[in-house]
Design a protein around this motif. Structure first.
Motif, PDB file in Angstrom:
ATOM      1  N   LYS A 139       7.103  27.276  11.839  1.00  0.00           N
ATOM      2  CA  LYS A 139       6.335  26.029  11.821  1.00  0.00           C
ATOM      3  C   LYS A 139       6.664  25.140  10.615  1.00  0.00           C
ATOM      4  CE  LYS A 139       2.663  26.768  14.982  1.00  0.00           C
ATOM      5  NZ  LYS A 139       3.253  26.115  16.115  1.00  0.00           N
TER       6      LYS A 139
ATOM      7  N   PHE B  13       9.747  22.816  11.059  1.00  0.00           N
ATOM      8  CA  PHE B  13       9.680  21.734  12.032  1.00  0.00           C
ATOM      9  C   PHE B  13       8.526  20.758  11.825  1.00  0.00           C
ATOM     10  CE2 PHE B  13      12.007  25.154  14.102  1.00  0.00           C
ATOM     11  CZ  PHE B  13      13.093  24.475  14.646  1.00  0.00           C
ATOM     12  N   GLU B  14       7.572  21.072  10.954  1.00  0.00           N
ATOM     13  CA  GLU B  14       6.351  20.280  10.902  1.00  0.00           C
ATOM     14  C   GLU B  14       6.545  18.834  10.454  1.00  0.00           C
ATOM     15  OE1 GLU B  14       4.560  21.934   6.649  1.00  0.00           O
ATOM     16  OE2 GLU B  14       3.742  22.651   8.536  1.00  0.00           O
TER      17      GLU B  14
ATOM     18  N   ILE C 153      12.839  25.805  21.243  1.00  0.00           N
ATOM     19  CA  ILE C 153      12.276  24.942  20.200  1.00  0.00           C
ATOM     20  C   ILE C 153      11.285  23.953  20.805  1.00  0.00           C
ATOM     21  CG2 ILE C 153      12.822  23.120  18.533  1.00  0.00           C
ATOM     22  CD1 ILE C 153      15.460  24.680  17.972  1.00  0.00           C
ATOM     23  N   SER C 154      11.645  23.341  21.927  1.00  0.00           N
ATOM     24  CA  SER C 154      10.751  22.337  22.536  1.00  0.00           C
ATOM     25  C   SER C 154       9.437  22.961  23.005  1.00  0.00           C
ATOM     26  CB  SER C 154      11.447  21.614  23.688  1.00  0.00           C
ATOM     27  OG  SER C 154      11.615  22.457  24.807  1.00  0.00           O
TER      28      SER C 154
ATOM     29  N   ALA D 236       8.007  25.683  21.637  1.00  0.00           N
ATOM     30  CA  ALA D 236       7.247  26.117  20.461  1.00  0.00           C
ATOM     31  C   ALA D 236       6.698  24.940  19.666  1.00  0.00           C
ATOM     32  CB  ALA D 236       8.138  26.980  19.565  1.00  0.00           C
ATOM     33  N   HIS D 237       7.329  23.780  19.806  1.00  0.00           N
ATOM     34  CA  HIS D 237       6.949  22.599  19.030  1.00  0.00           C
ATOM     35  C   HIS D 237       6.845  21.392  19.957  1.00  0.00           C
ATOM     36  CE1 HIS D 237       7.551  24.878  15.367  1.00  0.00           C
ATOM     37  NE2 HIS D 237       8.651  25.346  15.923  1.00  0.00           N
TER      38      HIS D 237
ATOM     39  N   GLN E 254       5.316  18.694  19.862  1.00  0.00           N
ATOM     40  CA  GLN E 254       5.300  17.382  19.230  1.00  0.00           C
ATOM     41  C   GLN E 254       6.708  16.886  18.913  1.00  0.00           C
ATOM     42  OE1 GLN E 254       5.134  20.189  17.516  1.00  0.00           O
ATOM     43  NE2 GLN E 254       6.311  19.811  15.666  1.00  0.00           N
ATOM     44  N   LEU E 255       7.689  17.751  18.979  1.00  0.00           N
ATOM     45  CA  LEU E 255       9.064  17.445  18.601  1.00  0.00           C
ATOM     46  C   LEU E 255       9.863  16.946  19.805  1.00  0.00           C
ATOM     47  CD1 LEU E 255      10.992  17.784  16.112  1.00  0.00           C
ATOM     48  CD2 LEU E 255      11.573  20.024  17.044  1.00  0.00           C
TER      49      LEU E 255
ATOM     50  N   CYS F 170      13.090  16.813  21.541  1.00  0.00           N
ATOM     51  CA  CYS F 170      14.306  17.620  21.471  1.00  0.00           C
ATOM     52  C   CYS F 170      15.362  17.078  22.435  1.00  0.00           C
ATOM     53  CB  CYS F 170      14.010  19.073  21.841  1.00  0.00           C
ATOM     54  SG  CYS F 170      12.848  19.871  20.723  1.00  0.00           S
TER      55      CYS F 170
END
Length: 128
Positions: A30, A33-34, A53-54, A56-57, A59-60, A62
């Protein structure tokens, strides 16, 4: 690989299997990437790492970026925060706050690596 379909299949299967380990890495990442809004996986093959990644995160934003001939063999259904972009890393790399390259540079000469890394720098907004 284009001349040996069996080898091509084995190669992509091996790369995808190796990329599954990102599930272990990303779950505890975290802080990495935060502060990011976007990332691009350059030469991401089947998109396994970008998907991990997309998910798990969320808000990001990708992007999975690879050659058109590579993406032609991959299910490239974009989801909420993941999109697939075809292109040539010697021409451009999509803009992002962070760039991931796993097992990419080793396939190129030193001169080509410098060209690729310059494209990466151009893709990262100033101030990052």
């Amino acid at each position: 690989m284009d001349h040996d379909p069996e080898f091509k299949t084995l190669f992509y299967d091996a790369m995808e299997s190796d990329s599954q380990m990102m599930n272990l890495v990303v779950k505890d990442s975290k802080p990495v990437f935060e502060d990011l809004n976007s990332s691009v996986d350059v030469g991401g093959g089947t998109g396994t790492i970008a998907r991990v990644i997309s998910e798990a995160h969320p808000q990001l934003k990708c992007t999975m970026f690879d050659l058109p001939r590579v993406l032609a063999n991959v299910p490239t259904t974009s989801t909420g925060n993941l999109k697939f972009v075809a292109g040539d890393l010697f021409q451009y790399i999509p803009s992002a706050d962070a760039i991931l390259m796993k097992l990419v540079l080793h396939a190129f000469s030193d001169e080509d690596c410098v060209k690729i890394l310059k494209r990466c720098r151009e893709a990262i907004p100033r101030g990052r």
